[in-house]
Design a protein around this motif. Structure first.
Motif, PDB file in Angstrom:
ATOM      1  N   LYS A  83       0.832  -1.212   0.000  1.00  0.00           N
ATOM      2  CA  LYS A  83       0.000   0.000   0.000  1.00  0.00           C
ATOM      3  C   LYS A  83       0.865   1.261   0.000  1.00  0.00           C
ATOM      4  CE  LYS A  83      -3.728   2.370   2.480  1.00  0.00           C
ATOM      5  NZ  LYS A  83      -3.045   3.673   2.424  1.00  0.00           N
ATOM      6  N   ARG A  84       1.943   1.249   0.801  1.00  0.00           N
ATOM      7  CA  ARG A  84       2.820   2.425   0.848  1.00  0.00           C
ATOM      8  C   ARG A  84       3.490   2.666  -0.511  1.00  0.00           C
ATOM      9  NH1 ARG A  84       4.074   0.064   5.849  1.00  0.00           N
ATOM     10  NH2 ARG A  84       6.024  -0.803   5.028  1.00  0.00           N
ATOM     11  N   THR A  85       3.893   1.573  -1.165  1.00  0.00           N
ATOM     12  CA  THR A  85       4.516   1.719  -2.484  1.00  0.00           C
ATOM     13  C   THR A  85       3.506   2.213  -3.504  1.00  0.00           C
ATOM     14  OG1 THR A  85       5.964  -0.137  -1.913  1.00  0.00           O
ATOM     15  CG2 THR A  85       5.928   0.541  -4.213  1.00  0.00           C
ATOM     16  N   LYS A 108       9.383  10.721 -18.069  1.00  0.00           N
ATOM     17  CA  LYS A 108      10.458  10.235 -17.209  1.00  0.00           C
ATOM     18  C   LYS A 108       9.907   9.428 -16.040  1.00  0.00           C
ATOM     19  CE  LYS A 108      13.376  14.245 -18.289  1.00  0.00           C
ATOM     20  NZ  LYS A 108      14.045  15.450 -17.735  1.00  0.00           N
ATOM     21  N   LEU A 109       8.783   9.897 -15.487  1.00  0.00           N
ATOM     22  CA  LEU A 109       8.207   9.224 -14.330  1.00  0.00           C
ATOM     23  C   LEU A 109       7.683   7.840 -14.682  1.00  0.00           C
ATOM     24  CD1 LEU A 109       6.266  12.140 -12.590  1.00  0.00           C
ATOM     25  CD2 LEU A 109       8.393  11.063 -11.858  1.00  0.00           C
ATOM     26  N   LEU A 110       7.125   7.687 -15.884  1.00  0.00           N
ATOM     27  CA  LEU A 110       6.595   6.388 -16.288  1.00  0.00           C
ATOM     28  C   LEU A 110       7.695   5.331 -16.287  1.00  0.00           C
ATOM     29  CD1 LEU A 110       4.169   7.370 -19.200  1.00  0.00           C
ATOM     30  CD2 LEU A 110       3.556   6.465 -16.952  1.00  0.00           C
ATOM     31  N   SER A 111       8.891   5.736 -16.688  1.00  0.00           N
ATOM     32  CA  SER A 111      10.005   4.800 -16.700  1.00  0.00           C
ATOM     33  C   SER A 111      10.407   4.401 -15.284  1.00  0.00           C
ATOM     34  CB  SER A 111      11.203   5.432 -17.422  1.00  0.00           C
ATOM     35  OG  SER A 111      12.317   4.564 -17.384  1.00  0.00           O
ATOM     36  N   SER A 112      10.560   5.387 -14.399  1.00  0.00           N
ATOM     37  CA  SER A 112      10.960   5.071 -13.024  1.00  0.00           C
ATOM     38  C   SER A 112       9.855   4.364 -12.258  1.00  0.00           C
ATOM     39  CB  SER A 112      11.365   6.355 -12.287  1.00  0.00           C
ATOM     40  OG  SER A 112      10.261   7.219 -12.140  1.00  0.00           O
ATOM     41  N   LEU A 169       8.500   0.691  -9.201  1.00  0.00           N
ATOM     42  CA  LEU A 169       7.493   0.647  -8.144  1.00  0.00           C
ATOM     43  C   LEU A 169       6.456  -0.432  -8.424  1.00  0.00           C
ATOM     44  CD1 LEU A 169       6.887   4.448  -7.429  1.00  0.00           C
ATOM     45  CD2 LEU A 169       8.174   2.819  -6.059  1.00  0.00           C
ATOM     46  N   VAL A 170       6.098  -0.603  -9.697  1.00  0.00           N
ATOM     47  CA  VAL A 170       5.131  -1.650 -10.058  1.00  0.00           C
ATOM     48  C   VAL A 170       5.700  -3.027  -9.717  1.00  0.00           C
ATOM     49  CG1 VAL A 170       3.931  -2.767 -11.981  1.00  0.00           C
ATOM     50  CG2 VAL A 170       4.034  -0.278 -11.855  1.00  0.00           C
ATOM     51  N   ASP A 171       6.982  -3.235 -10.019  1.00  0.00           N
ATOM     52  CA  ASP A 171       7.634  -4.502  -9.671  1.00  0.00           C
ATOM     53  C   ASP A 171       7.640  -4.715  -8.164  1.00  0.00           C
ATOM     54  OD1 ASP A 171       8.136  -5.053 -12.308  1.00  0.00           O
ATOM     55  OD2 ASP A 171      10.198  -4.282 -12.281  1.00  0.00           O
ATOM     56  N   GLU A 172       7.897  -3.646  -7.421  1.00  0.00           N
ATOM     57  CA  GLU A 172       7.907  -3.733  -5.957  1.00  0.00           C
ATOM     58  C   GLU A 172       6.536  -4.136  -5.427  1.00  0.00           C
ATOM     59  OE1 GLU A 172       9.139  -3.125  -1.869  1.00  0.00           O
ATOM     60  OE2 GLU A 172      10.237  -3.475  -3.726  1.00  0.00           O
ATOM     61  N   ILE A 173       5.477  -3.534  -5.974  1.00  0.00           N
ATOM     62  CA  ILE A 173       4.116  -3.864  -5.545  1.00  0.00           C
ATOM     63  C   ILE A 173       3.803  -5.321  -5.843  1.00  0.00           C
ATOM     64  CG2 ILE A 173       1.667  -3.391  -5.979  1.00  0.00           C
ATOM     65  CD1 ILE A 173       2.494  -0.475  -6.561  1.00  0.00           C
TER      66      ILE A 173
END
Length: 334
Positions: free
Chosen positions: A285-287, A305-309, A313-317
């Motif tokens: 949830k925090r991610t 740029k944000l879509l790439s980084s 976060l998607v992988d982390e979730i």
């Protein structure tokens, strides 16, 4: 007021006792400095000759000695304050930070560490595991230590996300809830006293590192079997309720455990997986909140740029949800 911290960004720091800084790790720190333009390295000095020696060694490795900041011993208030003004703590190896690591994490400073096989090299990994952030800044090899140090020194967005996860986890982790830890430790002492009164002289106490799935294992360390569970070894995470079993005399293989012991083991296992489930869902949830915050921009160039980084976060979730799913399945079996 911030004291005894070099100007600029990033500021790498290692405020362990300087005798912990071995040549191999110092060379790794200098490689990071060489790759990250404008970076400084703050290291503690307890003797007049320490600074001169370290700057001489930095020059031998091709680093301008002026980039080595010699930190002083300060009182606790200013000691914590300079952690808050630093960028990344570079842990020593094979004898890592202990109390200093706890102080740095309390101040919200990420720590880059490489856990080894000895207790002294795994303290930071254990602390980060308790916070649920071991996967962010624990590495397996010296090469990975240098690589991640360079990434966190150059990529401020990556560093911001790492620090935000660390600060967020402080409020949910038992690491800084000393009252809860103290209650469980008192219970452990009471159990040991009762065993002593009962004449049991030798015991085995089984612990599992919290959120151990987020901690890297040394390449020489065998991987834990995926079929193992706390109920199989009567192991639960400390500071949760400890499971204590006599080690002498050994129980007969033909003697089944008592119903009370089976119930205790089942309860400990359920507690372990319930806690792991809550931790992983909370981390997911925090991610997700961080991801949502990143995607709020209306600037088209910035959004690209944000879509790439944001893929990280998607992988982390996804990883957190998979761990939560595993904990849920194990909880149903306990």
């Amino acid at each position: 007021e911030v004291v005894d911290v070099p100007a600029g960004w990033p500021v790498f720091t290692s405020l362990n006792h300087p005798r912990k800084m071995k040549p191999m790790r110092f060379s790794s720190c200098m490689e990071i400095l060489r790759a990250v333009a404008g970076s400084k390295f703050s290291i503690l000095s307890r003797h007049s000759s320490t600074g001169e020696n370290l700057r001489r060694e930095a020059k031998k490795r091709g680093i301008d000695p002026s980039r080595i900041h010699i930190a002083k011993v300060l009182n606790k208030k200013f000691h914590i304050r300079r952690f808050k003004a630093s960028t990344l703590f570079l842990d020593t190896f094979p004898y890592g930070a202990h109390t200093t690591a706890t102080e740095a994490l309390y101040a919200g400073l990420p720590i880059l560490s490489r856990p080894g096989e000895s207790f002294a090299s795994r303290v930071v990994a254990s602390l980060l595991g308790s916070l649920g952030t071991g996967g962010d800044t624990c590495v397996r090899t010296e090469e990975e230590f240098v690589e991640l140090g360079i990434v966190l020194g150059k990529n401020q967005r990556r560093w911001n996300m790492t620090r935000a996860r660390l600060i967020s986890s402080k409020s949910t982790s038992p690491l800084f809830r000393e009252g809860e830890w103290l209650r469980h430790f008192e219970r452990l002492l009471k159990i040991l006293w009762e065993l002593e009164e009962a004449g049991v002289k030798h015991v085995k106490i089984h612990f599992d590192e919290p959120s151990s799935s987020s901690l890297p294992r040394s390449p020489s360390s065998p991987a834990r079997s995926s079929s193992s569970s706390p109920s199989a070894s009567s192991a639960v995470p400390f500071p949760s309720s400890p499971v204590v079993s006599p080690s002498s005399p050994s129980p007969s293989p033909s003697s089944p455990p008592s119903l009370a012991q089976e119930a205790a083991d089942s309860s400990a296992s359920a507690h372990f997986y319930r806690k792991q489930l809550d931790e992983e869902l909370g981390a997911a949830k925090r991610t997700l909140d961080l991801l949502n915050a990143e995607l709020q921009t209306e600037d088209a160039d910035q959004l690209g740029k944000l879509l790439s980084s944001s893929l990280d976060l998607v992988d982390e979730i996804q990883t957190r949800l998979l761990r939560a799913q595993h904990a849920w399945k194990q909880l149903g079996r306990s």
